[in-house]
Design an enzyme around this catalytic site. Structure first.
Site, mmCIF file in Angstrom:
data_model
loop_
_atom_site.group_PDB
_atom_site.id
_atom_site.type_symbol
_atom_site.label_atom_id
_atom_site.label_comp_id
_atom_site.label_asym_id
_atom_site.label_seq_id
_atom_site.Cartn_x
_atom_site.Cartn_y
_atom_site.Cartn_z
ATOM 1 N N GLU A 1 -1.554 -9.304 3.178
ATOM 2 C CA GLU A 1 -1.426 -9.904 4.511
ATOM 3 C C GLU A 1 -2.779 -10.272 5.119
ATOM 4 O O GLU A 1 -2.878 -11.157 5.975
ATOM 5 C CB GLU A 1 -0.678 -8.955 5.458
ATOM 6 C CG GLU A 1 -1.422 -7.697 5.880
ATOM 7 C CD GLU A 1 -1.276 -6.519 4.929
ATOM 8 O OE1 GLU A 1 -1.565 -5.384 5.344
ATOM 9 O OE2 GLU A 1 -0.865 -6.750 3.784
ATOM 10 N N CYS B 1 0.833 -1.210 0.000
ATOM 11 C CA CYS B 1 0.000 0.000 0.000
ATOM 12 C C CYS B 1 0.870 1.263 0.000
ATOM 13 O O CYS B 1 1.396 1.640 -1.030
ATOM 14 C CB CYS B 1 -0.978 -0.033 1.181
ATOM 15 S SG CYS B 1 -2.359 1.132 1.003
ATOM 16 N N HIS C 1 -3.511 -5.155 0.217
ATOM 17 C CA HIS C 1 -2.995 -5.640 1.501
ATOM 18 C C HIS C 1 -3.077 -7.169 1.515
ATOM 19 O O HIS C 1 -4.004 -7.747 2.098
ATOM 20 C CB HIS C 1 -3.815 -5.071 2.658
ATOM 21 C CG HIS C 1 -3.566 -3.628 2.933
ATOM 22 N ND1 HIS C 1 -2.609 -3.195 3.824
ATOM 23 C CD2 HIS C 1 -4.146 -2.512 2.427
ATOM 24 C CE1 HIS C 1 -2.612 -1.868 3.862
ATOM 25 N NE2 HIS C 1 -3.532 -1.431 3.026
#
Length: 610
Positions: A539, A407, A537
């Site tokens: 993750e 990001c 993102h």
């Protein structure tokens, strides 16, 4: 009938209710059950989207764009499910729903009160959400874990405690169980039970009787038999209803710790789980999950080779601000059989100003950076610390150190390239300098400038890989060589489309774009061991047994070229997207069903004091 397990807490907050709730759910999944989870946050905010990460930890984003408490990340990771924004209840959401009903006249002129209107709204919400399918079976869940945030006795949680007192009678005794998590402090080698006695007494006074008491010990020593017997005596439960949760080497050992103390057997009897229709296929699936989880945790204990990662971020004072990032790194380290070592570097400490004001912090930060096996720059908002991020990215690019930008880290990699390669020292983001003459990162045109909550590009979005990248892109190979992939997004700014030709002509490849080919979503350098940035993102979709592809590639590259090549081959054979099939659709379809707000009137600028 759905079975409900309420997890409450006493004495202090933040002692592990979320991990205990998630671990309980995982154990029930290993028994062949379908499990969902709900988190109750008693704060007045509608959601976590406007909260400062250094105060409340990370904002976890769901497929539907819901900005929620980080505990929902625990639920998704442990249970391998896909939750929605409605799985996070806040006081703000409940009051808004009740007030909107009152304005529409749905209460027929009655006085609207905490009891019964607020408490009924809470119960209705839980019952409705508990029926929503969350896994690949697309069936209604068998069990719903409900975690009540905060501690029993807080003023703000009182309506929720009363709602759950009523709820136990609504659903029936054999469909409702309560796990109460309490702190058992160790004072000079003696385990003290009085805090637990007090909080259980308060809970019983509010009409809730714990079925299980989870005694949280903030030391590696287990709960002593004498302590267990004393809590049993004074809290009006049997000894089999008291279990200890001491510190273990990894939170992934907690499910096995609970299992060893008989929690599944107790819940099987208490909730009459035998009455549920559990197919042989689900039992086999549960047994497979348990075997793989045990294998993962046993493998952890035998790791000796290390992989050293430097995380260069803005919110390093509170590690929970990067909870999903650290979990994604852990999952990937498990896969490559390495012991993860993270060095936390505050990005502003890398900047020349810190060399003058605090030389020790400056040199410590750079010492950590130059010794990194890999450099990770995660997301964030605001200008503070971004120059330090750019310096870290420059080091990674020039020294051929594996790099992953997420990001804001992706956007800073673009600025670093513009400044260093295109020789434009004033290249900037309009987030930081609105009137910059060289805007390489700009505000997205469809996003509101007047409201903060839910006004970003939020939720699951597709990325289309450049056809020419198939032969060389590591990012694409990590996603199994697919032509399209889906990840969750949370951003207001994007790479300036007008600058993309200059960037690409100079050697910066954007290997992934949106479906229209207008929004840059993945960058990659061809002549670098591993240099990848994502606007998304990734993750947020990592799982212990199914690591996030970019994080897996990053960790593997940080271990060495041979490890990276091994994982690229493995991903080509076995990569499985963590998303339900029905959610991997077009961006327009996803946007219409997400939390993302359309453009609002107004020209005011947002100020994010993060």
């Amino acid at each position: 009938m759905t079975k409900y397990i309420l997890v409450s807490g006493g004495v202090v907050s933040g002692i592990g209710k979320g991990v205990i709730a998630s671990s309980t759910g995982l154990l029930l999944k290993t028994a062949g059950l379908k499990v969902t989870a709900i988190k109750i946050d008693p704060y007045m905010n509608i959601d976590a989207g406007t909260m400062r990460p250094t105060e409340h930890g990370e904002v976890y984003v769901l497929n539907d764009g819901g900005e929620v408490d980080l505990d929902l990340g625990n639920y998704e990771r442990y249970l391998d499910v896909t939750l929605s924004k409605d799985n996070n209840i806040t006081t703000g959401k409940i009051y808004r729903e009740v007030i909107e009903k009152e304005r529409r006249g749905e209460y027929l002129g009655r006085t609207v009160q905490i009891v019964p209107h607020i408490t009924n709204a809470i119960q209705d919400w839980i019952e409705r959400v508990s029926k929503i399918p969350v896994d690949d079976t697309d069936d209604e869940p068998d069990v719903c874990i409900v975690e009540l945030g905060g501690t029993v006795g807080d003023i703000e949680s009182a309506p929720f405690v009363e709602a759950m007192r009523q709820f136990q009678f609504r659903v029936g005794h054999e469909n409702f169980a309560l796990i109460h998590v309490s702190l058992v402090p160790d004072m000079h080698g003696e385990q003290k039970t009085k805090p637990t006695q007090t909080t259980v007494h308060a809970l019983r006074g509010l009409g809730l009787l714990p079925d299980l008491i989870a005694c949280r010990l903030l030391l590696p020593q287990p709960l002593e038999p004498a302590t267990k017997a004393k809590i049993s005596m004074f809290c009006h439960v049997s000894t089999e209803q008291v279990f200890g949760v001491h510190d273990v080497s990894s939170v992934y050992h907690v499910p096995l710790l609970l299992q060893s103390q008989g929690i599944v057997e107790f819940l099987r009897k208490r909730l009459n789980l035998a009455s549920l229709n559990i197919t042989l296929g689900m039992v086999a699936k549960g047994q497979s999950l348990e075997a793989r989880w045990r294998g993962m945790t046993k493998g952890q204990e035998r790791l000796f080779d290390e992989v050293k990662i430097v995380l260069v971020g803005k919110y390093t004072d509170l590690k929970d601000a990067y909870m999903s990032v650290t979990k994604a790194l852990e999952h990937s380290a498990f896969r490559v059989r390495r012991k993860l070592v993270i060095s936390w570097v505050e990005s502003s400490h890398l900047e020349p100003e810190t060399q003058e004001t605090n030389p020790a912090k400056y040199h410590d930060a750079w010492r950590a950076l130059v010794g990194a096996g890999g450099i990770l720059v995660p997301g964030g908002f605001g200008q503070r610390g971004t120059e330090g991020m750019i310096l870290a990215i420059k080091w990674a690019r020039e020294q051929k150190v594996p790099f992953l930008g997420i990001c804001l880290g992706f956007q800073m990699a673009v600025l670093e390239w513009a400044r260093s390669v295109l020789n434009l020292p004033d290249a900037q983001s309009t987030e930081f300098v609105a009137d910059t003459p060289n805007p390489f990162v700009v505000f997205m045109p469809e996003i509101s400038r007047t409201h903060m909550g839910g006004t970003m590009r939020l939720g699951l979005r597709p990325t289309v890989f450049d056809p020419e990248s198939e032969s060389w892109s590591k990012a694409r190979k990590l996603y199994g060589g697919a032509s399209k992939m889906w990840e969750r997004h949370r951003h207001r700014y994007e790479v300036n489309p007008a600058q993309v030709p200059r960037l690409q002509e100079s050697g910066l490849s954007f290997v992934g774009k949106d479906e229209k080919g207008e929004r840059m979503q993945i960058l990659e350098l061809k002549d670098h061991p591993f240099f990848i940035g994502l606007q998304a993102h990734p993750e947020l979709c990592s799982r212990p047994l199914n690591p996030s592809p970019p994080f897996l590639g990053f960790i593997a590259a940080s271990c060495g070229l041979s490890v990276l090549e091994e994982q690229l081959d493995e991903q080509a054979r076995s990569f499985r997207p963590p998303h339900p099939e029905k959610s991997m659709v077009s961006e327009e379809t996803l946007r219409q069903s997400s939390q993302e707000h359309p453009l609002a009137n107004g020209t005011g600028n947002l100020t994010e004091s993060f």
